[in-house]
Design a protein around this motif. Sequence first.
Motif, PDB file in Angstrom:
ATOM      1  N   ASP A  17      41.434   1.116 -17.644  1.00 43.91           N
ATOM      2  CA  ASP A  17      41.411   0.921 -16.196  1.00 43.91           C
ATOM      3  C   ASP A  17      42.593   0.049 -15.796  1.00 43.91           C
ATOM      4  OD1 ASP A  17      39.938   0.928 -13.508  1.00 43.91           O
ATOM      5  OD2 ASP A  17      40.184  -1.215 -13.886  1.00 43.91           O
ATOM      6  N   TYR A  18      43.290   0.467 -14.762  1.00 46.00           N
ATOM      7  CA  TYR A  18      44.442  -0.281 -14.237  1.00 46.00           C
ATOM      8  C   TYR A  18      44.237  -0.517 -12.749  1.00 46.00           C
ATOM      9  CZ  TYR A  18      49.001  -0.627 -11.903  1.00 46.00           C
ATOM     10  OH  TYR A  18      50.033  -0.991 -11.073  1.00 46.00           O
ATOM     11  N   GLU A  19      44.411  -1.751 -12.338  1.00 42.91           N
ATOM     12  CA  GLU A  19      44.286  -2.091 -10.920  1.00 42.91           C
ATOM     13  C   GLU A  19      45.397  -3.058 -10.548  1.00 42.91           C
ATOM     14  OE1 GLU A  19      40.408  -3.555  -9.922  1.00 42.91           O
ATOM     15  OE2 GLU A  19      39.401  -2.159 -11.273  1.00 42.91           O
ATOM     16  N   GLN A  20      45.929  -2.880  -9.367  1.00 36.43           N
ATOM     17  CA  GLN A  20      46.967  -3.785  -8.873  1.00 36.43           C
ATOM     18  C   GLN A  20      46.868  -3.881  -7.362  1.00 36.43           C
ATOM     19  OE1 GLN A  20      50.962  -2.863 -10.117  1.00 36.43           O
ATOM     20  NE2 GLN A  20      51.729  -4.881  -9.534  1.00 36.43           N
ATOM     21  N   SER A  21      47.019  -5.095  -6.861  1.00 38.58           N
ATOM     22  CA  SER A  21      46.997  -5.305  -5.422  1.00 38.58           C
ATOM     23  C   SER A  21      48.088  -6.282  -5.038  1.00 38.58           C
ATOM     24  CB  SER A  21      45.636  -5.834  -4.972  1.00 38.58           C
ATOM     25  OG  SER A  21      45.386  -7.113  -5.507  1.00 38.58           O
ATOM     26  N   ASN A 124      44.634 -10.077 -16.927  1.00 38.83           N
ATOM     27  CA  ASN A 124      44.708 -10.306 -15.490  1.00 38.83           C
ATOM     28  C   ASN A 124      45.851 -11.283 -15.218  1.00 38.83           C
ATOM     29  OD1 ASN A 124      42.671 -12.045 -13.021  1.00 38.83           O
ATOM     30  ND2 ASN A 124      44.221 -10.496 -12.712  1.00 38.83           N
ATOM     31  N   SER A 778      42.003   1.389   1.698  1.00 42.11           N
ATOM     32  CA  SER A 778      42.437   1.690   0.338  1.00 42.11           C
ATOM     33  C   SER A 778      42.245   3.172   0.046  1.00 42.11           C
ATOM     34  CB  SER A 778      41.652   0.846  -0.682  1.00 42.11           C
ATOM     35  OG  SER A 778      40.281   1.166  -0.651  1.00 42.11           O
ATOM     36  N   ARG A 780      42.010   6.081  -3.433  1.00 40.50           N
ATOM     37  CA  ARG A 780      41.798   6.181  -4.868  1.00 40.50           C
ATOM     38  C   ARG A 780      41.785   7.651  -5.287  1.00 40.50           C
ATOM     39  NH1 ARG A 780      37.404   3.738  -4.989  1.00 40.50           N
ATOM     40  NH2 ARG A 780      35.887   5.412  -5.308  1.00 40.50           N
ATOM     41  N   THR A 782      40.706  10.106  -8.404  1.00 42.38           N
ATOM     42  CA  THR A 782      39.863  10.170  -9.595  1.00 42.38           C
ATOM     43  C   THR A 782      39.992  11.546 -10.239  1.00 42.38           C
ATOM     44  OG1 THR A 782      38.286   8.649  -8.571  1.00 42.38           O
ATOM     45  CG2 THR A 782      37.516   9.899 -10.469  1.00 42.38           C
TER      46      THR A 782
END
Length: 783
Positions: A17-21, A124, A778, A780, A782
């Motif tokens: 899982d990759y998340e960036q804000s 993180n 936002s 997304r 999938t």
Amino acid sequence: ADGGGPIRKNKLFYFFDYEQSRDNMPMSIVNTGMADLNVTSFGLPAGTALPAPNAAFPVANANSTSANANASNPIYLQQVANALHVIQSNLGNVPRQQNDLLFFPKADWQISPADHLTVHFNYNKFNGPGDVVTYTPVSFGGIQTMANNFVVDYDAGAHWTHTFSPNLLNDTYLNYTHDTQTDTPSGLAPSLNFPTVEIFAPEFFELGNPGFADSNTPETEYQFNDHVTYVHGRHTISTGMDFNHDGVTDFEYGNFRGTYAFTSPENFALMHELFYSQSGGNPTYSFSVPYFGFYLDDKYQPAKNITLDLGLREDFQVFPQPAENPAFPQTGIFPNEYRRIAPRFGFAWSPLVKTVVRGGYGVFYTDLNGVNYEGSALANGLATQQSSVFLFQPPINAPTFPNQISNASLFAASPNISVFGSSLTPPTILESNLQIEQAFDDRTTFSLGVVWSHANHLISSSAYDMNLEKPTGSTTYVVCPKDTQETAGSCVGPEFVEPNLDSGLLTEGAIDPNLGQINALISPGHNNYVSMISQLTRREENGLSVLASFTWAKNINSYGVDFNNQFDFSNTHGPSNLDQRIRLSVAAVYRPVTDGISNRTLRRLAENWIISTVMQFNSGRPYTGTLNAACTGPNLQNCNGADDNLNDSAFNESTSNTAAGFSGAGPSPTLGYNSFYGPWIDEADASFERRFLIHGAQYVSVTAQVFNLTNHQNYFVQAQAGVQTLEYNPVGTNCGDGVSANQTCYLIPNTAAQGSTSPFGQLESIDQLNPPRVWQFSGRYTF
């Protein structure tokens, strides 16, 4: 297949899982008193023309005397222009970012029918330019002061389960965690070595770097757990152990560059500081804490509708013995407690098919916060560990801005030290609960229960000075009528007689006349909590799911959790700072059901929506009415140095293991602790999500979220924060004079409070739990 044997599929899974804000969240620095400064604040006539500022700060020079502070002196006018510019330029909006990067790889491997292994690595990185303070608006500091925040976390772990037999299972868990939190100067000051403006009030502000503006705290944690489960007949026996090793290194360089304090705008323009302070010694402090835990539990089912749970736990921390100051050997003793045996009991009984009664009772121990340990171990009076220079100007010539002290011989250890009280004991909690859960149908469940807990040996949040001699004499407080003017020197009203805690009369020497404060970390407090909890759960029907809970609670502290008179804890009974009598929470999720819509276009428009909300309605938290801690005496003009507090023995404490008294001010003698409550906290958030199917399991989601939907102002009112708590201004001929053993203080109601809609306090909009209504969007993908 191999030779007709079993097919070995689905043995290894991998997840990533990759998340960036990246968020831009400007901060507002709002300080009305500082914003209202003008030429008259500097002793100049209104309308005096000032030249353009030519420097980042005023600079002391030969003309920096009070006699030259006039409109005919162009040098002073230039100083005023520079002072106003640096103050005003530190108010307003400042850029602030919250940039976050996360990724979570995980592998899941079924090695054999008896062995299962899971490994993970979490990373993180947070970069927050200007984000050392996370809420807005703020009234303190200034644009230059708002430092940058940088955090890096990584966590790696492995979980292995092995089945020895159908009745015997072993769980083993290994984990490593490292966290680094770094605060760096904002970079908005003229240079790194320059201090930044710290604005507080027109009567007091500083040039300096607060501790949060230049610090670094890496922390490393190792963890090992092993858990064995054995099933025998109607018994399920669990036993195991926990081991944790936590190491912390604190680096704080804020005041090592020096701080200059000024008591008026004119003094700032002239660069006449009241005092100069600078830290010395070692800015780095490290310690590590092993933790051990052992437990045994037996879950026994004597009948199909009854389950009993019997448990026993023993756990303890092993804090290192701190460095000893030979002048007071107790500085080198930490009272580790190893006898922490905690029994627990629980049951579940189902008298009817859809009814369950649950309950339990247990003993629980809490661990000592590392911050309390460090604060008590650090200030031991050794110059090699902590030292400082503190110079008043005059009589001693302090360095003028921007000069600093480099002569090491001027630094000295403080005569005040911190120790761990000999009776310090880890807090113990006795807790019990009873709950009835009733299912009305397959989708609806309602539960009603009570929770009770009693805590002993709570760490005091006020500072306790072992070396303080008990004062003699008394103070008679006379409560003046509401319309009494502040200039009045006396009045007629109800009288209250209490011990004389005038800070000017408090002296050291009860244990050692050669030492100053001996501030002990103590744990005298008690807490009682009782609540009624109800919850309604409605699982999805026609697309709607609802969870609602209501709590009525009462949380009371006593015997020294917070105190103003360290010689008598009898008046410390009152609501806890965390007391909230009413809490109502509602969560709902709605997925439109489109099966019954025959029109294809309408069905497509209505399907694949998810609408959800979380709402909380909570009563306010408590705060206490206090006396004005400013200078006292006739017409509020009696100022004898620091003799400005007369109802709080902890006010002058300077060591850092606990707070400096009851918010630096004594409570009103007419009221108990936390007699007033702040306004309700109402929060309503909502989310709207629409999924657009692409092919198979692929889809795109677009989400709109709104926080604080009703745009309700939720003030942070708790423990003297977020509200003007001064109930009375004490005046009198000998009130707070620092000399008289027996004093009379006339309590004049606070002028600001008389026009307030709250009992006596004014809410401060700078302290809000959340900002006005915020929308967030936002997308997304999938697959």
